[in-house]
Scaffold this motif. Sequence first.
Motif, PDB file in Angstrom:
ATOM      1  N   ARG B 119       9.099  -0.638  -7.302  1.00 45.89           N
ATOM      2  CA  ARG B 119      10.390   0.479  -7.955  1.00 45.89           C
ATOM      3  C   ARG B 119       9.383   2.085  -7.731  1.00 45.89           C
ATOM      4  NH1 ARG B 119      12.647   0.092 -12.432  1.00 45.89           N
ATOM      5  NH2 ARG B 119      13.402  -1.308 -13.274  1.00 45.89           N
ATOM      6  N   SER B 120      10.553   3.125  -7.057  1.00 50.50           N
ATOM      7  CA  SER B 120       9.598   3.816  -6.616  1.00 50.50           C
ATOM      8  C   SER B 120       8.822   4.616  -6.585  1.00 50.50           C
ATOM      9  CB  SER B 120      11.524   4.870  -6.442  1.00 50.50           C
ATOM     10  OG  SER B 120      11.164   5.614  -7.599  1.00 50.50           O
ATOM     11  N   ARG B 121       8.885   4.901  -8.084  1.00 42.98           N
ATOM     12  CA  ARG B 121       7.707   5.850  -8.573  1.00 42.98           C
ATOM     13  C   ARG B 121       5.770   5.087  -8.191  1.00 42.98           C
ATOM     14  NH1 ARG B 121       6.997  10.291 -12.456  1.00 42.98           N
ATOM     15  NH2 ARG B 121       5.822   9.233 -13.180  1.00 42.98           N
ATOM     16  N   PRO B 122       5.571   3.569  -8.580  1.00 44.21           N
ATOM     17  CA  PRO B 122       4.616   2.882  -8.129  1.00 44.21           C
ATOM     18  C   PRO B 122       4.315   3.028  -6.774  1.00 44.21           C
ATOM     19  CG  PRO B 122       6.571   1.031  -9.300  1.00 44.21           C
ATOM     20  CD  PRO B 122       6.379   2.858  -9.368  1.00 44.21           C
ATOM     21  N   ALA B 123       5.730   2.569  -6.388  1.00 42.80           N
ATOM     22  CA  ALA B 123       5.750   2.826  -4.397  1.00 42.80           C
ATOM     23  C   ALA B 123       4.560   4.275  -4.439  1.00 42.80           C
ATOM     24  CB  ALA B 123       6.867   2.467  -4.022  1.00 42.80           C
ATOM     25  N   ARG B 124       5.350   4.953  -4.488  1.00 45.86           N
ATOM     26  CA  ARG B 124       5.003   6.519  -4.048  1.00 45.86           C
ATOM     27  C   ARG B 124       3.582   6.450  -4.106  1.00 45.86           C
ATOM     28  NH1 ARG B 124       6.448  11.405  -2.029  1.00 45.86           N
ATOM     29  NH2 ARG B 124       4.890  12.966  -2.764  1.00 45.86           N
ATOM     30  N   GLN B 125       2.900   6.101  -5.469  1.00 46.61           N
ATOM     31  CA  GLN B 125       1.944   6.246  -5.824  1.00 46.61           C
ATOM     32  C   GLN B 125       0.349   5.328  -4.995  1.00 46.61           C
ATOM     33  OE1 GLN B 125       1.414   5.472 -10.244  1.00 46.61           O
ATOM     34  NE2 GLN B 125       2.485   7.360 -10.891  1.00 46.61           N
ATOM     35  N   ARG B 126       1.910   4.279  -4.578  1.00 42.31           N
ATOM     36  CA  ARG B 126       0.560   3.393  -3.671  1.00 42.31           C
ATOM     37  C   ARG B 126       0.497   3.845  -2.209  1.00 42.31           C
ATOM     38  NH1 ARG B 126       2.239  -2.675  -5.408  1.00 42.31           N
ATOM     39  NH2 ARG B 126       1.055  -2.944  -3.279  1.00 42.31           N
ATOM     40  N   ALA B 127       1.487   4.832  -1.514  1.00 46.86           N
ATOM     41  CA  ALA B 127       1.638   5.156  -0.763  1.00 46.86           C
ATOM     42  C   ALA B 127       0.832   6.655  -1.001  1.00 46.86           C
ATOM     43  CB  ALA B 127       3.286   5.246   0.145  1.00 46.86           C
ATOM     44  N   LEU B 128       0.696   7.182  -1.988  1.00 43.57           N
ATOM     45  CA  LEU B 128      -0.329   8.280  -1.990  1.00 43.57           C
ATOM     46  C   LEU B 128      -1.245   8.237  -1.368  1.00 43.57           C
ATOM     47  CD1 LEU B 128       1.702  10.420  -4.363  1.00 43.57           C
ATOM     48  CD2 LEU B 128       1.464  11.305  -1.737  1.00 43.57           C
ATOM     49  N   LEU B 129      -1.999   6.965  -2.155  1.00 43.39           N
ATOM     50  CA  LEU B 129      -3.266   6.188  -2.014  1.00 43.39           C
ATOM     51  C   LEU B 129      -3.568   5.835  -0.572  1.00 43.39           C
ATOM     52  CD1 LEU B 129      -5.304   5.763  -4.331  1.00 43.39           C
ATOM     53  CD2 LEU B 129      -4.520   3.164  -4.380  1.00 43.39           C
ATOM     54  N   ALA B 130      -3.003   5.132  -0.378  1.00 39.84           N
ATOM     55  CA  ALA B 130      -2.410   4.865   1.890  1.00 39.84           C
ATOM     56  C   ALA B 130      -3.238   5.602   2.219  1.00 39.84           C
ATOM     57  CB  ALA B 130      -1.822   4.010   2.147  1.00 39.84           C
ATOM     58  N   LEU B 131      -1.660   6.900   2.189  1.00 42.86           N
ATOM     59  CA  LEU B 131      -2.185   8.374   3.003  1.00 42.86           C
ATOM     60  C   LEU B 131      -3.545   9.015   2.965  1.00 42.86           C
ATOM     61  CD1 LEU B 131       1.475   9.792   2.655  1.00 42.86           C
ATOM     62  CD2 LEU B 131       0.410   9.146   5.154  1.00 42.86           C
ATOM     63  N   ASP B 132      -3.954   9.215   0.619  1.00 39.28           N
ATOM     64  CA  ASP B 132      -4.761   9.372   0.921  1.00 39.28           C
ATOM     65  C   ASP B 132      -6.466   8.625   1.948  1.00 39.28           C
ATOM     66  OD1 ASP B 132      -7.282  11.116  -0.242  1.00 39.28           O
ATOM     67  OD2 ASP B 132      -7.720   9.575  -1.192  1.00 39.28           O
ATOM     68  N   GLN B 153       0.403   8.589  13.735  1.00 42.90           N
ATOM     69  CA  GLN B 153       0.215   7.401  13.973  1.00 42.90           C
ATOM     70  C   GLN B 153      -0.700   6.696  12.728  1.00 42.90           C
ATOM     71  OE1 GLN B 153       0.675   4.912  15.405  1.00 42.90           O
ATOM     72  NE2 GLN B 153      -0.045   4.349  16.994  1.00 42.90           N
ATOM     73  N   ARG B 154      -1.278   8.194  12.212  1.00 43.37           N
ATOM     74  CA  ARG B 154      -1.964   8.140  11.535  1.00 43.37           C
ATOM     75  C   ARG B 154      -1.255   6.888  10.187  1.00 43.37           C
ATOM     76  NH1 ARG B 154      -5.484  13.612  11.937  1.00 43.37           N
ATOM     77  NH2 ARG B 154      -6.823  12.799   9.430  1.00 43.37           N
ATOM     78  N   VAL B 155      -0.281   7.697   9.881  1.00 38.92           N
ATOM     79  CA  VAL B 155       0.911   7.730   8.771  1.00 38.92           C
ATOM     80  C   VAL B 155       1.463   6.192   9.285  1.00 38.92           C
ATOM     81  CG1 VAL B 155       3.092   7.716   7.884  1.00 38.92           C
ATOM     82  CG2 VAL B 155       1.684   9.863   8.399  1.00 38.92           C
ATOM     83  N   ALA B 156       1.909   6.082  10.146  1.00 39.62           N
ATOM     84  CA  ALA B 156       1.970   4.619  11.052  1.00 39.62           C
ATOM     85  C   ALA B 156       0.785   3.124  10.131  1.00 39.62           C
ATOM     86  CB  ALA B 156       1.936   3.915  12.617  1.00 39.62           C
ATOM     87  N   ILE B 157      -0.305   3.933  10.464  1.00 45.38           N
ATOM     88  CA  ILE B 157      -1.523   2.913   9.788  1.00 45.38           C
ATOM     89  C   ILE B 157      -1.466   2.872   8.235  1.00 45.38           C
ATOM     90  CG2 ILE B 157      -3.956   2.653   9.795  1.00 45.38           C
ATOM     91  CD1 ILE B 157      -3.647   3.872  12.871  1.00 45.38           C
ATOM     92  N   ALA B 158      -1.239   4.140   7.285  1.00 45.46           N
ATOM     93  CA  ALA B 158      -1.424   3.219   6.152  1.00 45.46           C
ATOM     94  C   ALA B 158       0.094   2.577   6.286  1.00 45.46           C
ATOM     95  CB  ALA B 158      -1.259   4.883   5.662  1.00 45.46           C
TER      96      ALA B 158
END
Lengths: 201, 242
Positions: B119-132, B153-158
Amino acid sequence: MSIPHGLLALLDQRPMYGYQLRAEFERATGATWPLNIGQVYTTLTRLERDGQVVGQATDEEGRQRYEITAVGRETLRTWFTDPVTLGDRPRDELAIKLALAALSPGLDVQAVVQNQRVATMQRLQELTRLKRDAPTPSAEDLAWTLVLDNLRYMAEAELRWLDHCEGALARVRPPTAPPTSDPDPDAASDLATDPTQESLR
Amino acid sequence: MTTTRALSLLGVDRIHGAGNSAVHALRGLTIEVAAGELVAVMGPSGSGKSTLLNLAGGLDRATAGQVLVDGVELGELDAKALARLRRHKVGYVFQDFNLIPSLTAAENVALPLELDGVRSRPARQRALLALDEVGLEDLADRLPQDMSGGQQQRVAIARAVVGERSLILADEPTGALDSETGEQVMRLLRARCAQGVAALLVTHDAGHAAWADRVVFLRDGAALDDTGSASGPESLLPETAR
């Protein structure tokens, strides 16, 4: 690079004992050029004879600091401002070895190139590991990280040159057929007939 | 040697066409990448690097031999199972980043999760973690066009490592970046590997390949040689102490 100039450069910062010079020299060059204490004292004796440095009075433990003279400063200034010329550097054994290998009949020059490529890449990996483990360089570590970067760029240049040699060799003399274990004879002839793939990098 | 490899290519052939016009893109190639390992492949154009990445990522199928990702043989999967495995296990990093221009950094990273039904909320949370983890938490809501090449490229790696994915396939990831930024990207890939991800990197750049644990030299579809596992930096000294 010469040891006398290196010692003069260090003494230009402040007077030092022989053992200090040795430690500072190794720190500045990242221990890529270890000096033994005998070399340091031999060099200091010669520099003192030539009026480039002067020994201070010995302390109670019998140790003596050396200090740079005006003559020494002038020598150092000239060294820094004059570019290093080709004649100052030793000839490169690898360049000569490959040049002669290219002339040697029956020798698998491609294998010579590849062996060197693996060895040089291993060296580049080790140098990169040193760089990767090093913290962001502080002013103190700057000298040796510059030496380290120099070694990395030299290794990279050598790898590029080896690629170039491989391409040039493939154009001029097709690789000797590998032993019968090669399942497909086309493998070798592809390389020989299509040198462009080597020059595309 | 009994541990499961993140990626194994075992005696892989890939032949395009047949008969006289057949092109052997790969011949009996064997490459294995363990969890936590960064392996670089170098070779001239036409040596089979792209074919290798396509096979490892399940985008192409081997003519002979086996390709295993996390112990699963790709040749035995049907199209649906293969697509599923690719989404779950494999992340891609390309030379030109391949971010979706109309999505923010966080949306780009969350996309593979959402495609997988998160779901989009948990997906966003995990995305933010990966970006962090790639040091870009502050740029989460930026569009790719408003970021530098290195940031993209760092976004792509996340995006490549978000979720449970254990294998990164990188095709010239530093090709469009200056050397300093390229180095940061290699540092980041290494950091991901230190946390257990396996990465296979294809590059022309010896300086960046040298960040790998092992460098494989590809010629005419076969591994010519590799640099083996790393020895300690102590071995440097006799080499350079002249």
